[in-house]
Design a protein around this motif. Structure first.
Motif, PDB file in Angstrom:
ATOM      1  N   TYR A 134      32.949 -25.561 104.642  1.00 11.00           N
ATOM      2  CA  TYR A 134      32.730 -26.306 105.877  1.00 11.00           C
ATOM      3  C   TYR A 134      31.990 -27.605 105.547  1.00 11.00           C
ATOM      4  O   TYR A 134      31.028 -27.615 104.770  1.00 11.00           O
ATOM      5  CB  TYR A 134      31.891 -25.489 106.858  1.00 11.00           C
ATOM      6  N   VAL A 135      32.445 -28.673 106.170  1.00 11.29           N
ATOM      7  CA  VAL A 135      31.744 -29.959 106.088  1.00 11.29           C
ATOM      8  C   VAL A 135      31.430 -30.374 107.512  1.00 11.29           C
ATOM      9  O   VAL A 135      32.348 -30.545 108.339  1.00 11.29           O
ATOM     10  CB  VAL A 135      32.595 -31.036 105.388  1.00 11.29           C
ATOM     11  N   ASP A 136      30.168 -30.510 107.823  1.00  8.46           N
ATOM     12  CA  ASP A 136      29.706 -30.799 109.188  1.00  8.46           C
ATOM     13  C   ASP A 136      30.283 -29.792 110.188  1.00  8.46           C
ATOM     14  O   ASP A 136      30.704 -30.142 111.300  1.00  8.46           O
ATOM     15  CB  ASP A 136      30.092 -32.224 109.606  1.00  8.46           C
ATOM     16  N   GLY A 137      30.324 -28.533 109.775  1.00  7.82           N
ATOM     17  CA  GLY A 137      30.753 -27.457 110.656  1.00  7.82           C
ATOM     18  C   GLY A 137      32.249 -27.286 110.749  1.00  7.82           C
ATOM     19  O   GLY A 137      32.719 -26.339 111.386  1.00  7.82           O
ATOM     20  N   GLU A 138      33.030 -28.179 110.152  1.00  5.79           N
ATOM     21  CA  GLU A 138      34.478 -28.076 110.235  1.00  5.79           C
ATOM     22  C   GLU A 138      35.029 -27.429 108.973  1.00  5.79           C
ATOM     23  O   GLU A 138      34.644 -27.791 107.865  1.00  5.79           O
ATOM     24  CB  GLU A 138      35.103 -29.457 110.429  1.00  5.79           C
ATOM     25  N   SER A 192      26.340 -31.967 106.560  1.00  2.00           N
ATOM     26  CA  SER A 192      26.048 -30.604 106.131  1.00  2.00           C
ATOM     27  C   SER A 192      27.234 -30.042 105.342  1.00  2.00           C
ATOM     28  O   SER A 192      28.391 -30.361 105.612  1.00  2.00           O
ATOM     29  CB  SER A 192      25.758 -29.698 107.341  1.00  2.00           C
ATOM     30  N   PHE A 193      26.889 -29.222 104.339  1.00  2.00           N
ATOM     31  CA  PHE A 193      27.887 -28.540 103.508  1.00  2.00           C
ATOM     32  C   PHE A 193      27.580 -27.051 103.540  1.00  2.00           C
ATOM     33  O   PHE A 193      26.415 -26.647 103.422  1.00  2.00           O
ATOM     34  CB  PHE A 193      27.828 -29.040 102.058  1.00  2.00           C
ATOM     35  N   LYS A 194      28.665 -26.256 103.702  1.00  2.00           N
ATOM     36  CA  LYS A 194      28.453 -24.818 103.802  1.00  2.00           C
ATOM     37  C   LYS A 194      29.569 -24.093 103.070  1.00  2.00           C
ATOM     38  O   LYS A 194      30.741 -24.466 103.152  1.00  2.00           O
ATOM     39  CB  LYS A 194      28.436 -24.392 105.274  1.00  2.00           C
ATOM     40  N   GLU A 201      28.759 -11.034 105.370  1.00  2.00           N
ATOM     41  CA  GLU A 201      29.009 -12.462 105.093  1.00  2.00           C
ATOM     42  C   GLU A 201      27.882 -13.022 104.222  1.00  2.00           C
ATOM     43  O   GLU A 201      26.712 -12.830 104.503  1.00  2.00           O
ATOM     44  CB  GLU A 201      29.090 -13.238 106.404  1.00  2.00           C
ATOM     45  N   HIS A 202      28.289 -13.703 103.161  1.00  2.00           N
ATOM     46  CA  HIS A 202      27.339 -14.385 102.274  1.00  2.00           C
ATOM     47  C   HIS A 202      27.540 -15.887 102.460  1.00  2.00           C
ATOM     48  O   HIS A 202      28.673 -16.379 102.369  1.00  2.00           O
ATOM     49  CB  HIS A 202      27.587 -14.024 100.803  1.00  2.00           C
ATOM     50  N   SER A 203      26.460 -16.622 102.675  1.00  2.00           N
ATOM     51  CA  SER A 203      26.651 -18.064 102.915  1.00  2.00           C
ATOM     52  C   SER A 203      25.446 -18.863 102.445  1.00  2.00           C
ATOM     53  O   SER A 203      24.326 -18.355 102.335  1.00  2.00           O
ATOM     54  CB  SER A 203      26.901 -18.334 104.403  1.00  2.00           C
ATOM     55  N   SER A 204      25.754 -20.113 102.168  1.00  2.00           N
ATOM     56  CA  SER A 204      24.690 -21.084 101.872  1.00  2.00           C
ATOM     57  C   SER A 204      25.075 -22.387 102.528  1.00  2.00           C
ATOM     58  O   SER A 204      26.233 -22.823 102.464  1.00  2.00           O
ATOM     59  CB  SER A 204      24.543 -21.275 100.358  1.00  2.00           C
ATOM     60  N   GLU A 205      24.101 -23.017 103.184  1.00  3.48           N
ATOM     61  CA  GLU A 205      24.370 -24.281 103.887  1.00  3.48           C
ATOM     62  C   GLU A 205      23.264 -25.276 103.542  1.00  3.48           C
ATOM     63  O   GLU A 205      22.079 -24.945 103.605  1.00  3.48           O
ATOM     64  CB  GLU A 205      24.430 -24.050 105.393  1.00  3.48           C
ATOM     65  N   LEU A 206      23.684 -26.466 103.177  1.00  2.00           N
ATOM     66  CA  LEU A 206      22.732 -27.517 102.821  1.00  2.00           C
ATOM     67  C   LEU A 206      22.949 -28.706 103.732  1.00  2.00           C
ATOM     68  O   LEU A 206      24.060 -29.261 103.809  1.00  2.00           O
ATOM     69  CB  LEU A 206      22.917 -27.946 101.357  1.00  2.00           C
TER      70      LEU A 206
END
Length: 666
Positions: free
Chosen positions: A112-116, A91-93, A76-81
């Motif tokens: 994902y926006v705020d984990g959703e 948060s944006f992911k 899994e590749h991810s970035s979260e700000l």
């Protein structure tokens, strides 16, 4: 103003970073480390999370490679700000997973926006609702704005300037009135295009006029004095008729009368020549006499003037000795007075103070005064003596100074007198020479007697010949002859006289016949010249309007640039490019202190980006974090007043994160 802050960036298997969490300070965060340690990856992580691109606005492959540069599969590749928007956390992911079947890879993207979990479209909409995507990305990475085409840069900068009215540019000046009305119907470029096209058309018409005139000139007969030609033709016709009558008379027996008429005409013509020469001689003799009288008067006047000058200078010379005696007498008087003053000075110098013992007794009772009082009286007496002596010497010195001044002035007068005498002597020598020259000239003028009327005629050989010719013709007139031989001679003479007259008459008739053609062509020439004046007037009017329109265009260019540049503090923008003909075409280029952005050093480019980000944020009333790469090249980066993340190359093997306070930009 809306305030956006980056709080935390989390990266997993992202462009070489297997796992990393980076916290950002509210003011200034400095991330330093050696090359290849992931500083630029952090900047790309922020941009990728929000917009799906790298810091250059390009698509980004975030997958992680192993030591052999092979993709590490099925991880899994991810970035979260994590951000704060006006204090509210959001948060944006983005998550990328891949499935491999042999060499074929299937990528799956999740948002994902705020984990959703959400769709890509809704994800972008949430980002866009916080701040429009384009200006949002420009503020974070100003190089994105600087990397756009000049047309897109210019379009945004024009929106910064806002509306600029025609009145703002013309300031109500009357010369722009015609342009104000036109601008209600078309834009300035269309007006300039129309004027230039019209000028080209009028210039063509004007250039064609000289060609028309040249063609007309080729066919134009020579201009003649038509009135004189008509008169000459009538006179020639009359003479030819007269000669024809004479020939007819000779052939019908009237030869002698014709011969006598011819002689009388010759006498009449000779007499006319004689009178003209006599009138000329009379005028010449009168002019000679008038000139001689004028020369005599001028010579006498010059002689009298020279003589008067000599006499005046002699009178001046005669006064010098008397003046010299007077000055020398005054000098001797000064010397005598100085001698007297010297004697008085010696007398004063010899004077000594003496005490009268009687002064030591009371004048009323006769008793001796106390010793102290006597000493006081002595001191006062001596002081009075010294004071009087000093006063006398001062008065004597003043008199001496006055005498010295008078003596100096008298010597100056004597020197001036000698100079004046020498000058007058030189002038007198020149005056004597001038008198001698004037006297000689007077004698020459008096001796040069003008030629008389009789002398002029006697010296004129042509006059003597005419007088002789008249006498011979008169003699011939008094001795008529009717021989056939004389008749033949008369006919021959008349034929010889008739031929040139007839030739000239034919020539005159031919010239008169060309008058109609001349008048017609001149009408066309005058019309062409009138057209030339009209075209030139039209061209001048178009040029005036072009100048005014170009001036307005230049002012509008300056007004636009001024309005745009007032938003910036470090950089300026040139929105127009000068052409060789002096006009300007739309363009867009950023510069600092006159140096284009493309030629700025690294430090200036960083500060230029900061200024652009600040301006864009202020325009949209949003404070946006700025990510600045290569900050090691600038000692004093500017501040936007908001959050800054600076990436600095250092010798550290691992990334180092430091937090500082940040002052607002001046």
């Amino acid at each position: 103003m809306k305030k956006i802050l980056f709080k935390t960036l989390k990266l997993q298997n992202f462009c070489g970073i297997r796992s990393g969490v980076f916290d950002f300070g509210e003011d200034l965060t400095v991330i330093s480390g050696d090359n290849g340690r992931g500083k630029s990856t952090i900047a790309n992580g922020i941009m990728y999370t929000l917009f799906g691109t790298d810091t250059n606005g390009m698509q980004l492959d975030i997958k992680t490679f192993d030591e052999n540069h092979n993709i590490i599969k099925e991880i899994e590749h991810s970035s979260e700000l994590v951000m704060l928007v006006d204090g509210d956390e959001i948060s944006f992911k983005r998550v990328l997973t891949d499935k491999w079947k042999c060499d074929k890879c299937t990528n799956t993207f999740k948002y994902y926006v705020d984990g959703e979990l959400t769709t890509a479209g809704d994800f972008s909409k949430v980002v866009n609702d916080i701040f429009q995507e384009d200006p949002f990305s420009w503020c974070i990475c100003p190089n994105l704005f600087l990397g756009m085409t000049w047309q897109n840069q210019r379009a945004f900068l024009q929106s910064l300037a806002g509306y600029i009215s025609v009145e703002d540019i013309t300031k109500g000046e009357e010369k722009y009135d015609y342009l104000v009305e036109l601008l209600k119907q078309k834009d300035i470029d269309a007006i300039l295009h129309h004027l230039k096209h019209k000028r080209t058309e009028v210039q063509k018409e004007l250039d064609a006029v000289p060609i028309r005139l040249a063609e007309l000139d080729k066919t134009l007969p020579p201009k003649q004095d038509w009135k004189a030609l008509g008169k000459e033709g009538d006179e020639l016709q009359e003479k030819l008729a007269e000669i024809g009558n004479k020939i007819q008379q000779i052939r019908t027996g009237g030869a002698d009368r014709v011969r006598l008429d011819g002689i009388r005409k010759k006498i009449e013509f000779a007499e006319k020549r004689k009178r003209m020469m006599e009138q000329g001689a009379d005028k010449e003799s009168t002019d000679n006499m008038t000139k001689h009288q004028s020369d005599v008067l001028n010579a006498n006047a010059a002689f009298n003037k020279a003589e008067s000058t000599v006499e005046n200078l002699k009178a001046v010379m005669s006064g010098y000795p008397t003046t010299e005696v007077q000055i020398n007498a005054q000098i001797e008087d000064c010397k005598k007075k100085v001698s007297d003053l010297n004697k008085r000075s010696d007398e004063i110098a010899k004077r000594t103070w003496e005490w009268d013992d009687k002064e030591g007794f009371c004048p009323h009772c006769g008793q001796a005064l106390p010793i102290g009082d006597v000493q006081l009286l002595k001191q006062e007496s001596q002081n009075r003596f010294n004071s009087q002596k000093a006063e006398d010497m001062k008065e004597l010195n003043n008199e001496f100074a006055k005498l010295q001044s008078a003596y100096t002035e008298l010597n100056k007068e004597l020197d001036k007198l000698n100079d004046d005498r020498q000058t007058t002597t030189n002038q007198l020598v020149k005056a004597h020479q001038a008198l001698k020259d004037a006297e000689k000239h007077k004698e020459e003028v008096d001796a040069d007697a003008p030629r008389t009327y009789e002398q002029i005629l006697a010296e004129k050989e042509e006059y003597q010949q005419v007088v002789k010719e008249i006498g011979e013709l008169q003699s011939e007139l008094d001795n008529p002859s009717e021989s056939n031989e004389d008749n033949e001679k008369l006919l021959q003479a008349l034929d010889e006289e008739q031929k040139p007259l007839s030739d000239r008459y034919d020539e005159v008739l031919g010239l008169l016949a060309s008058k109609a053609s001349y008048d017609n062509i001149m009408t066309h020439i005058e019309a062409a010249q009138k057209d030339k004046a009209i075209f030139q007037e039209q061209l001048d009017d178009i040029d005036d309007k072009l100048n005014i329109t170009n001036e307005f265009y230049q002012l509008s260019c300056k007004a636009l640039e001024d309005k745009v540049n007032q938003h910036f503090r470090f950089v300026k923008w040139s929105l127009f490019l000068p052409k060789l003909d002096g006009e300007k075409k739309p363009y867009c280029e950023c510069y600092h202190n006159g140096v284009p952005y493309s030629r700025l050093n690294g430090a200036a480019k960083v500060n230029a980006g900061i200024d652009i980000a600040r301006t864009i944020g202020q325009f949209y009333d949003v404070s946006v974090p700025v990510v600045l790469d290569e900050c090691e090249s600038v000692n004093h980066p500017l501040s936007t007043g908001g959050q800054q993340i600076r990436l600095v190359v250092s010798k550290d093997d691992k990334l180092k994160v430091e937090y500082f306070a940040l002052t607002t930009m001046d």
